[in-house]
Scaffold this motif. Structure first.
Motif, PDB file in Angstrom:
ATOM      1  N   ALA A 164       0.829  -1.208   0.000  1.00  8.24           N
ATOM      2  CA  ALA A 164       0.000   0.000   0.000  1.00  8.24           C
ATOM      3  C   ALA A 164       0.861   1.254   0.000  1.00  8.24           C
ATOM      4  O   ALA A 164       0.568   2.228  -0.714  1.00  8.24           O
ATOM      5  CB  ALA A 164      -0.935  -0.009   1.208  1.00  8.24           C
ATOM      6  N   LYS A 165       1.933   1.270   0.785  1.00 11.89           N
ATOM      7  CA  LYS A 165       2.823   2.430   0.813  1.00 11.89           C
ATOM      8  C   LYS A 165       3.478   2.652  -0.551  1.00 11.89           C
ATOM      9  O   LYS A 165       3.632   3.789  -1.015  1.00 11.89           O
ATOM     10  CB  LYS A 165       3.901   2.237   1.885  1.00 11.89           C
ATOM     11  CG  LYS A 165       3.376   2.318   3.304  1.00 11.89           C
ATOM     12  CD  LYS A 165       4.498   2.093   4.307  1.00 11.89           C
ATOM     13  CE  LYS A 165       3.970   2.170   5.737  1.00 11.89           C
ATOM     14  NZ  LYS A 165       5.045   1.921   6.737  1.00 11.89           N
ATOM     15  N   ARG A 198      -3.175  13.584   4.195  1.00 12.19           N
ATOM     16  CA  ARG A 198      -3.171  14.159   5.548  1.00 12.19           C
ATOM     17  C   ARG A 198      -4.093  13.416   6.501  1.00 12.19           C
ATOM     18  O   ARG A 198      -3.927  13.509   7.717  1.00 12.19           O
ATOM     19  CB  ARG A 198      -3.590  15.631   5.494  1.00 12.19           C
ATOM     20  CG  ARG A 198      -2.455  16.594   5.248  1.00 12.19           C
ATOM     21  CD  ARG A 198      -2.860  18.000   5.637  1.00 12.19           C
ATOM     22  NE  ARG A 198      -4.064  18.417   4.937  1.00 12.19           N
ATOM     23  CZ  ARG A 198      -4.055  19.104   3.814  1.00 12.19           C
ATOM     24  NH1 ARG A 198      -2.912  19.428   3.245  1.00 12.19           N
ATOM     25  NH2 ARG A 198      -5.193  19.454   3.234  1.00 12.19           N
ATOM     26  N   LYS A 199      -5.067  12.693   5.978  1.00 11.39           N
ATOM     27  CA  LYS A 199      -6.044  12.040   6.839  1.00 11.39           C
ATOM     28  C   LYS A 199      -5.387  10.986   7.716  1.00 11.39           C
ATOM     29  O   LYS A 199      -4.518  10.241   7.267  1.00 11.39           O
ATOM     30  CB  LYS A 199      -7.149  11.398   5.997  1.00 11.39           C
ATOM     31  CG  LYS A 199      -8.067  12.407   5.302  1.00 11.39           C
ATOM     32  CD  LYS A 199      -9.106  11.704   4.461  1.00 11.39           C
ATOM     33  CE  LYS A 199     -10.018  12.696   3.755  1.00 11.39           C
ATOM     34  NZ  LYS A 199     -10.995  12.007   2.870  1.00 11.39           N
ATOM     35  N   GLU A 200      -5.830  10.915   8.950  1.00  9.04           N
ATOM     36  CA  GLU A 200      -5.287   9.932   9.891  1.00  9.04           C
ATOM     37  C   GLU A 200      -6.072   8.622   9.739  1.00  9.04           C
ATOM     38  O   GLU A 200      -6.885   8.239  10.574  1.00  9.04           O
ATOM     39  CB  GLU A 200      -5.374  10.454  11.323  1.00  9.04           C
ATOM     40  CG  GLU A 200      -4.493  11.669  11.580  1.00  9.04           C
ATOM     41  CD  GLU A 200      -4.548  12.111  13.027  1.00  9.04           C
ATOM     42  OE1 GLU A 200      -5.307  11.481  13.790  1.00  9.04           O
ATOM     43  OE2 GLU A 200      -3.851  13.071  13.376  1.00  9.04           O
ATOM     44  N   LYS A 201      -5.810   7.940   8.654  1.00  5.23           N
ATOM     45  CA  LYS A 201      -6.433   6.650   8.379  1.00  5.23           C
ATOM     46  C   LYS A 201      -5.344   5.610   8.209  1.00  5.23           C
ATOM     47  O   LYS A 201      -4.163   5.929   8.084  1.00  5.23           O
ATOM     48  CB  LYS A 201      -7.301   6.726   7.114  1.00  5.23           C
ATOM     49  CG  LYS A 201      -8.497   7.663   7.222  1.00  5.23           C
ATOM     50  CD  LYS A 201      -9.320   7.628   5.949  1.00  5.23           C
ATOM     51  CE  LYS A 201     -10.543   8.532   6.055  1.00  5.23           C
ATOM     52  NZ  LYS A 201     -11.355   8.503   4.808  1.00  5.23           N
ATOM     53  N   ASP A 202      -5.767   4.343   8.216  1.00  3.30           N
ATOM     54  CA  ASP A 202      -4.777   3.293   8.019  1.00  3.30           C
ATOM     55  C   ASP A 202      -4.270   3.328   6.583  1.00  3.30           C
ATOM     56  O   ASP A 202      -4.885   3.901   5.681  1.00  3.30           O
ATOM     57  CB  ASP A 202      -5.376   1.924   8.343  1.00  3.30           C
ATOM     58  CG  ASP A 202      -6.564   1.601   7.456  1.00  3.30           C
ATOM     59  OD1 ASP A 202      -6.377   0.903   6.447  1.00  3.30           O
ATOM     60  OD2 ASP A 202      -7.683   2.082   7.760  1.00  3.30           O
ATOM     61  N   THR A 205      -6.580   2.020   3.644  1.00  4.75           N
ATOM     62  CA  THR A 205      -7.668   2.921   3.256  1.00  4.75           C
ATOM     63  C   THR A 205      -7.153   4.075   2.415  1.00  4.75           C
ATOM     64  O   THR A 205      -7.754   4.440   1.386  1.00  4.75           O
ATOM     65  CB  THR A 205      -8.361   3.463   4.513  1.00  4.75           C
ATOM     66  OG1 THR A 205      -8.842   2.369   5.310  1.00  4.75           O
ATOM     67  CG2 THR A 205      -9.526   4.351   4.144  1.00  4.75           C
ATOM     68  N   ARG A 206      -6.034   4.674   2.821  1.00  6.71           N
ATOM     69  CA  ARG A 206      -5.474   5.779   2.041  1.00  6.71           C
ATOM     70  C   ARG A 206      -5.028   5.306   0.657  1.00  6.71           C
ATOM     71  O   ARG A 206      -5.184   6.021  -0.329  1.00  6.71           O
ATOM     72  CB  ARG A 206      -4.304   6.410   2.785  1.00  6.71           C
ATOM     73  CG  ARG A 206      -4.744   7.304   3.936  1.00  6.71           C
ATOM     74  CD  ARG A 206      -3.603   8.098   4.516  1.00  6.71           C
ATOM     75  NE  ARG A 206      -2.728   7.251   5.309  1.00  6.71           N
ATOM     76  CZ  ARG A 206      -1.417   7.189   5.170  1.00  6.71           C
ATOM     77  NH1 ARG A 206      -0.818   7.918   4.267  1.00  6.71           N
ATOM     78  NH2 ARG A 206      -0.694   6.409   5.937  1.00  6.71           N
ATOM     79  N   ALA A 207      -4.484   4.095   0.584  1.00  4.35           N
ATOM     80  CA  ALA A 207      -4.064   3.566  -0.716  1.00  4.35           C
ATOM     81  C   ALA A 207      -5.264   3.396  -1.647  1.00  4.35           C
ATOM     82  O   ALA A 207      -5.187   3.709  -2.845  1.00  4.35           O
ATOM     83  CB  ALA A 207      -3.338   2.238  -0.534  1.00  4.35           C
ATOM     84  N   ASN A 208      -6.379   2.889  -1.117  1.00  3.78           N
ATOM     85  CA  ASN A 208      -7.586   2.726  -1.943  1.00  3.78           C
ATOM     86  C   ASN A 208      -8.103   4.076  -2.438  1.00  3.78           C
ATOM     87  O   ASN A 208      -8.531   4.210  -3.590  1.00  3.78           O
ATOM     88  CB  ASN A 208      -8.675   2.006  -1.143  1.00  3.78           C
ATOM     89  CG  ASN A 208      -8.340   0.547  -0.901  1.00  3.78           C
ATOM     90  OD1 ASN A 208      -7.643  -0.075  -1.714  1.00  3.78           O
ATOM     91  ND2 ASN A 208      -8.823  -0.007   0.193  1.00  3.78           N
ATOM     92  N   GLU A 209      -8.074   5.091  -1.576  1.00  7.16           N
ATOM     93  CA  GLU A 209      -8.536   6.416  -1.987  1.00  7.16           C
ATOM     94  C   GLU A 209      -7.614   7.019  -3.051  1.00  7.16           C
ATOM     95  O   GLU A 209      -8.090   7.671  -3.994  1.00  7.16           O
ATOM     96  CB  GLU A 209      -8.618   7.340  -0.773  1.00  7.16           C
ATOM     97  CG  GLU A 209      -9.708   6.937   0.229  1.00  7.16           C
ATOM     98  CD  GLU A 209      -9.794   7.897   1.399  1.00  7.16           C
ATOM     99  OE1 GLU A 209      -8.990   8.848   1.428  1.00  7.16           O
ATOM    100  OE2 GLU A 209     -10.666   7.699   2.264  1.00  7.16           O
ATOM    101  N   VAL A 210      -6.329   6.811  -2.913  1.00  4.10           N
ATOM    102  CA  VAL A 210      -5.388   7.314  -3.925  1.00  4.10           C
ATOM    103  C   VAL A 210      -5.596   6.586  -5.251  1.00  4.10           C
ATOM    104  O   VAL A 210      -5.533   7.203  -6.330  1.00  4.10           O
ATOM    105  CB  VAL A 210      -3.936   7.155  -3.433  1.00  4.10           C
ATOM    106  CG1 VAL A 210      -2.943   7.500  -4.544  1.00  4.10           C
ATOM    107  CG2 VAL A 210      -3.669   8.056  -2.236  1.00  4.10           C
ATOM    108  N   ARG A 211      -5.846   5.262  -5.197  1.00  3.67           N
ATOM    109  CA  ARG A 211      -6.117   4.514  -6.437  1.00  3.67           C
ATOM    110  C   ARG A 211      -7.367   5.056  -7.132  1.00  3.67           C
ATOM    111  O   ARG A 211      -7.391   5.216  -8.361  1.00  3.67           O
ATOM    112  CB  ARG A 211      -6.287   3.031  -6.128  1.00  3.67           C
ATOM    113  CG  ARG A 211      -5.019   2.331  -5.652  1.00  3.67           C
ATOM    114  CD  ARG A 211      -5.225   0.836  -5.574  1.00  3.67           C
ATOM    115  NE  ARG A 211      -4.116   0.190  -4.890  1.00  3.67           N
ATOM    116  CZ  ARG A 211      -4.173  -0.254  -3.636  1.00  3.67           C
ATOM    117  NH1 ARG A 211      -5.301  -0.104  -2.939  1.00  3.67           N
ATOM    118  NH2 ARG A 211      -3.119  -0.823  -3.077  1.00  3.67           N
TER     119      ARG A 211
END
Length: 421
Positions: A164-165, A198-202, A205-211
């Motif tokens: 994800a990173k 910037r969101k404090e999420k795991d 979740t951030r990887a899915n939003e970026v995708r």
């Protein structure tokens, strides 16, 4: 030996202690070898919250247990005083008491207290335990299958986080490139990407939003490119040249304007020299060049450290680390990716690991950390604070005084029995 366990009245009983006591009273206990359970518990240590001195105490207790007690009807009870453990770990007795309590509440050990609070083990002529009081590792035997599944899930989660990173970094760069290519169609994309990061999420979740954002931007850019019509304004009318017959060398030489060519070349060279001398040292921009110089310094240090260290040497010198992390040091990428797991195993802070990578490079830092972890696994008494030991080696590397290859050769020699104590 009796299958009942007792917790002394002077202890403040907690739900975790009660659960461990119940596990210790189980009758159906699976067989497991001492080496297998020791490796399993060390792999599960980050999940169970066991690190630092607690990890050191667990390693000593496992080492003092007898291999035969882990099979059949045996009970792996270790009888050692808190004072002796404090001497081994170079900590206070109160610290040792807290560490044992953490092991019990983690569900891998149980108290088996005598009426006087002393710890001792009586064995018969066959070596079987007749009466034993101390720290009982029967809960670890009972939970062996559960711990294997916990370790597998933890390693899958680490790999998923790592992927994800990587996706976040890769797709963020791709989004930035598309924003530069089509600035009018992607006005608010950069702010949306910054909000996601910037969101404090795991991480997943951030990887899915970026995708999702990347797919959206790619669709917009593709639509803009398909609707763009090419104009012929400004084109030059050129008569096609279809004569493919090559000219002779003599004719070609006669057509060459040699003097003009020399004048052009000399003028270009003179202009280049004039421009070079016009730049003064105090007028050179310092922002990016300073950053690149800093990066070059880090790369130079990493090259000096790893100049005489091969992957084969690391693979031969660190077998315990590779077994515990389930990562084979067969490539520099695999070594670098294992750094996150190794840092959690020895309780190295995330800031300490990031600082080490920034100073000496990710591969050199991972090689140093692997050496520290291997030493701490083989001889926990030698390295009581692996995190501090790692930082000290980083400092020595910056001073040019680190002999990493000597440490690795020593570990490899001990592994193959070339050095006898």
């Amino acid at each position: 030996m009796t299958e009942s366990t007792a917790v002394a009245s002077f202890r403040r009983v907690t739900p975790g202690m009660i659960a461990s006591a119940r596990l210790a009273m189980a009758n159906d206990i699976p067989d497991v070898t001492k080496s297998e359970i020791a490796l399993l518990l060390k792999k599960a240590a980050p999940v169970l919250g066991i690190d630092g001195t607690t990890y050191h105490v667990m390693d000593i207790l496992l080492g003092l247990s007898r291999a035969d007690d882990w099979k059949g009807a045996g009970r792996p009870v270790v009888a050692i005083s808190n004072a002796k453990l404090a001497e081994y770990t170079m900590r206070s007795e109160r610290t040792v008491i807290r560490c044992i309590r953490r092991l019990v509440e983690a569900g891998i050990a149980a108290y088996r207290d005598s009426s006087t609070g002393r710890r001792f083990v009586y064995r018969n002529s066959d070596g079987d335990v007749v009466t034993g009081f101390g720290i009982d590792f029967t809960p670890a035997r009972v939970r062996a299958d559960e711990l294997r599944e916990v370790v597998a899930q933890y390693q899958r989660r680490l790999k998923a986080d790592l992927e994800a990173k990587r996706d976040i970094a890769r797709l963020a760069r791709a989004i930035e490139d598309m924003c530069r290519a089509c600035p009018s169609e992607t006005l608010n994309v950069r702010s949306e990407l910054a909000d996601i990061l910037r969101k404090e999420k795991d991480t997943l979740t951030r990887a899915n939003e970026v995708r999702t954002l990347h797919q959206h931007v790619a669709t917009i850019v593709a639509a803009a490119a398909s609707t763009t019509e090419l104009s012929c304004e400004g084109d030059i009318s050129v008569i096609s040249y279809i004569n493919t017959t090559p000219e002779s060398l003599n004719v070609s030489n006669e057509k060459r304007t040699r003097s003009n060519e020399r004048d052009l070349n000399h003028s270009d060279e003179r202009n280049a020299l004039d421009k070079a001398y016009e730049i003064k040292p105090d007028e050179i921009p310092t922002g990016k060049q300073a950053a690149s110089a800093e990066e070059k310094g880090m790369n130079s240090i990493q090259t000096n450290i790893l100049g005489v260290v091969s992957l084969g040497l690391l693979h031969a010198a660190c077998p315990e680390v590779q077994a515990m992390t389930d990562v084979s040091f067969d490539s520099w990428g695999a070594l670098g990716r294992s750094g996150e797991i190794m840092r959690r195993m020895v309780g190295l802070s995330e800031a300490g690991w990031a600082d080490g990578k920034e100073k000496v490079g990710v591969y050199a830092a991972a090689a140093i950390l692997a050496t520290v972890v291997e030493k701490s696994i083989r001889d926990p008494e030698q390295i009581s604070k692996p995190g501090g030991y790692f930082r000290a080696m980083i400092d020595r590397a910056l001073e040019g005084k680190l002999n990493l290859e000597r440490s690795l050769f020593g570990l490899a020699d001990h592994r193959y029995g070339k050095i006898e104590k």
